[in-house]
Design a protein around this motif. Sequence first.
Motif, PDB file in Angstrom:
ATOM      1  N   ASN A   1      64.286  38.690  48.437  1.00  0.00           N
ATOM      2  CA  ASN A   1      63.222  39.539  47.914  1.00  0.00           C
ATOM      3  C   ASN A   1      63.765  40.355  46.748  1.00  0.00           C
ATOM      4  O   ASN A   1      64.896  40.860  46.809  1.00  0.00           O
ATOM      5  CB  ASN A   1      62.717  40.482  49.010  1.00  0.00           C
TER       6      ASN A   1
ATOM      7  N   ILE B   1      77.632  49.353  55.000  1.00  0.00           N
ATOM      8  CA  ILE B   1      78.153  48.277  55.863  1.00  0.00           C
ATOM      9  C   ILE B   1      79.394  47.660  55.214  1.00  0.00           C
ATOM     10  O   ILE B   1      80.412  47.451  55.880  1.00  0.00           O
ATOM     11  CB  ILE B   1      77.052  47.226  56.147  1.00  0.00           C
TER      12      ILE B   1
ATOM     13  N   ILE C   1      79.161  51.945  58.528  1.00  0.00           N
ATOM     14  CA  ILE C   1      78.293  51.685  59.671  1.00  0.00           C
ATOM     15  C   ILE C   1      78.537  50.245  60.113  1.00  0.00           C
ATOM     16  O   ILE C   1      78.915  49.394  59.301  1.00  0.00           O
ATOM     17  CB  ILE C   1      76.801  51.951  59.383  1.00  0.00           C
TER      18      ILE C   1
ATOM     19  N   ASN D   1      66.575  43.491  62.588  1.00  0.00           N
ATOM     20  CA  ASN D   1      65.184  43.300  63.039  1.00  0.00           C
ATOM     21  C   ASN D   1      64.773  41.852  62.774  1.00  0.00           C
ATOM     22  O   ASN D   1      63.999  41.569  61.862  1.00  0.00           O
ATOM     23  CB  ASN D   1      64.269  44.281  62.283  1.00  0.00           C
TER      24      ASN D   1
ATOM     25  N   ILE E   1      72.198  51.130  52.480  1.00  0.00           N
ATOM     26  CA  ILE E   1      72.712  50.811  53.820  1.00  0.00           C
ATOM     27  C   ILE E   1      73.718  49.646  53.794  1.00  0.00           C
ATOM     28  O   ILE E   1      74.694  49.641  54.559  1.00  0.00           O
ATOM     29  CB  ILE E   1      71.536  50.536  54.788  1.00  0.00           C
ATOM     30  N   PHE E   2      73.504  48.681  52.895  1.00  0.00           N
ATOM     31  CA  PHE E   2      74.428  47.543  52.879  1.00  0.00           C
ATOM     32  C   PHE E   2      75.756  47.921  52.208  1.00  0.00           C
ATOM     33  O   PHE E   2      76.808  47.381  52.565  1.00  0.00           O
ATOM     34  CB  PHE E   2      73.795  46.323  52.214  1.00  0.00           C
TER      35      PHE E   2
ATOM     36  N   HIS F   1      68.400  36.161  52.773  1.00  0.00           N
ATOM     37  CA  HIS F   1      68.048  35.975  54.177  1.00  0.00           C
ATOM     38  C   HIS F   1      68.181  34.496  54.518  1.00  0.00           C
ATOM     39  O   HIS F   1      67.705  33.637  53.759  1.00  0.00           O
ATOM     40  CB  HIS F   1      66.580  36.348  54.416  1.00  0.00           C
TER      41      HIS F   1
ATOM     42  N   PHE G   1      75.897  38.897  58.160  1.00  0.00           N
ATOM     43  CA  PHE G   1      75.695  39.575  59.445  1.00  0.00           C
ATOM     44  C   PHE G   1      74.251  39.371  59.891  1.00  0.00           C
ATOM     45  O   PHE G   1      73.363  39.072  59.089  1.00  0.00           O
ATOM     46  CB  PHE G   1      76.041  41.069  59.335  1.00  0.00           C
ATOM     47  N   HIS G   2      74.043  39.567  61.198  1.00  0.00           N
ATOM     48  CA  HIS G   2      72.701  39.398  61.746  1.00  0.00           C
ATOM     49  C   HIS G   2      71.791  40.540  61.301  1.00  0.00           C
ATOM     50  O   HIS G   2      72.194  41.712  61.299  1.00  0.00           O
ATOM     51  CB  HIS G   2      72.755  39.349  63.273  1.00  0.00           C
TER      52      HIS G   2
ATOM     53  N   HIS H   1      70.721  40.612  48.840  1.00  0.00           N
ATOM     54  CA  HIS H   1      70.940  39.912  50.111  1.00  0.00           C
ATOM     55  C   HIS H   1      70.079  38.676  50.136  1.00  0.00           C
ATOM     56  O   HIS H   1      68.926  38.704  49.717  1.00  0.00           O
ATOM     57  CB  HIS H   1      70.649  40.807  51.313  1.00  0.00           C
TER      58      HIS H   1
ATOM     59  N   LEU I   1      71.761  37.803  57.177  1.00  0.00           N
ATOM     60  CA  LEU I   1      71.789  38.273  55.790  1.00  0.00           C
ATOM     61  C   LEU I   1      73.162  37.994  55.209  1.00  0.00           C
ATOM     62  O   LEU I   1      74.180  38.232  55.877  1.00  0.00           O
ATOM     63  CB  LEU I   1      71.517  39.780  55.740  1.00  0.00           C
TER      64      LEU I   1
ATOM     65  N   HIS J   1      68.356  34.926  62.146  1.00  0.00           N
ATOM     66  CA  HIS J   1      68.034  35.671  60.916  1.00  0.00           C
ATOM     67  C   HIS J   1      69.302  36.398  60.495  1.00  0.00           C
ATOM     68  O   HIS J   1      69.682  37.429  61.080  1.00  0.00           O
ATOM     69  CB  HIS J   1      66.895  36.659  61.165  1.00  0.00           C
TER      70      HIS J   1
ATOM     71  N   GLY K   1      58.873  42.899  47.875  1.00  0.00           N
ATOM     72  CA  GLY K   1      59.043  43.574  49.164  1.00  0.00           C
ATOM     73  C   GLY K   1      60.485  43.899  49.489  1.00  0.00           C
ATOM     74  O   GLY K   1      60.839  44.067  50.651  1.00  0.00           O
ATOM     75  N   GLN K   2      61.326  44.035  48.464  1.00  0.00           N
ATOM     76  CA  GLN K   2      62.742  44.353  48.711  1.00  0.00           C
ATOM     77  C   GLN K   2      62.876  45.790  49.207  1.00  0.00           C
ATOM     78  O   GLN K   2      62.414  46.728  48.558  1.00  0.00           O
ATOM     79  CB  GLN K   2      63.561  44.171  47.433  1.00  0.00           C
ATOM     80  N   GLU K   3      63.504  45.944  50.370  1.00  0.00           N
ATOM     81  CA  GLU K   3      63.675  47.279  50.958  1.00  0.00           C
ATOM     82  C   GLU K   3      65.065  47.846  50.708  1.00  0.00           C
ATOM     83  O   GLU K   3      65.216  49.061  50.540  1.00  0.00           O
ATOM     84  CB  GLU K   3      63.424  47.225  52.471  1.00  0.00           C
TER      85      GLU K   3
HETATM   86  P1  5GP Z   1      64.494  43.183  52.301  1.00  0.00           P
HETATM   87  O1  5GP Z   1      63.086  43.589  52.654  1.00  0.00           O
HETATM   88  O2  5GP Z   1      65.173  44.229  51.473  1.00  0.00           O
HETATM   89  O3  5GP Z   1      64.574  41.813  51.712  1.00  0.00           O
HETATM   90  O4  5GP Z   1      65.269  43.041  53.667  1.00  0.00           O
HETATM   91  C1  5GP Z   1      66.059  44.052  54.212  1.00  0.00           C
HETATM   92  C2  5GP Z   1      66.473  43.581  55.592  1.00  0.00           C
HETATM   93  O5  5GP Z   1      67.542  44.390  56.023  1.00  0.00           O
HETATM   94  C3  5GP Z   1      65.365  43.668  56.647  1.00  0.00           C
HETATM   95  O6  5GP Z   1      65.154  42.372  57.199  1.00  0.00           O
HETATM   96  C4  5GP Z   1      65.933  44.674  57.653  1.00  0.00           C
HETATM   97  O7  5GP Z   1      65.598  44.342  58.989  1.00  0.00           O
HETATM   98  C5  5GP Z   1      67.419  44.599  57.401  1.00  0.00           C
HETATM   99  N1  5GP Z   1      68.149  45.824  57.697  1.00  0.00           N
HETATM  100  C6  5GP Z   1      67.825  47.081  57.299  1.00  0.00           C
HETATM  101  N2  5GP Z   1      68.729  47.961  57.716  1.00  0.00           N
HETATM  102  C7  5GP Z   1      69.684  47.238  58.380  1.00  0.00           C
HETATM  103  C8  5GP Z   1      70.894  47.610  59.039  1.00  0.00           C
HETATM  104  O8  5GP Z   1      71.299  48.772  59.107  1.00  0.00           O
HETATM  105  N3  5GP Z   1      71.615  46.590  59.605  1.00  0.00           N
HETATM  106  C9  5GP Z   1      71.199  45.300  59.560  1.00  0.00           C
HETATM  107  N4  5GP Z   1      71.980  44.376  60.155  1.00  0.00           N
HETATM  108  N5  5GP Z   1      70.055  44.916  58.942  1.00  0.00           N
HETATM  109  C10 5GP Z   1      69.305  45.883  58.362  1.00  0.00           C
END
Ligand code: 5GP
Length: 119
Positions: A91, A12, A17, A35, A8-9, A106, A31-32, A104, A43, A41, A97-99
Amino acid sequence: MSYDPNNIFAKILRGEIPCDKVYEDEFSLAFHDINPQAPVHVLVIPKGDYVSMDDFTSSAPAALIAGYMRAVGHVARELELVTPGYRMLANIGANGGQEVPHLHIHLFGGKKLGPMLSR
Ligand code: 5GP
């Protein structure tokens, strides 16, 4: 882990997106978070194909590492986080917990943030 250009990043960064942009330069985009977990918050991501801080610190050129870290500091100052204090977090991998598999950092602020780790 190899870099997934469809994360997703990456989308971006390519402008595919939208994001709520805070700052951009040749090395970085901030960017903000979509969530937010704190009143502020944000990134900060590097412009390059790096999965995580591990990948970045082992493979990225020195100029990008310096430029990216400068951008993190710049964003924190621009958001007036420094005097009240803030937290930065990266993360890494499953236990971290890296999603999203694009490095990135935070930046959290805007209130007292409490204990460092949830249990
Ligand atoms: P992680 O868990 O990988 O350290 O954090 C991923 C972060 O990316 C989460 O805080 C989540 O809310 C944020 N995030 C996920 N998808 C998007 C998106 O499409 N746009 C933005 N601005 N943040 C996103």
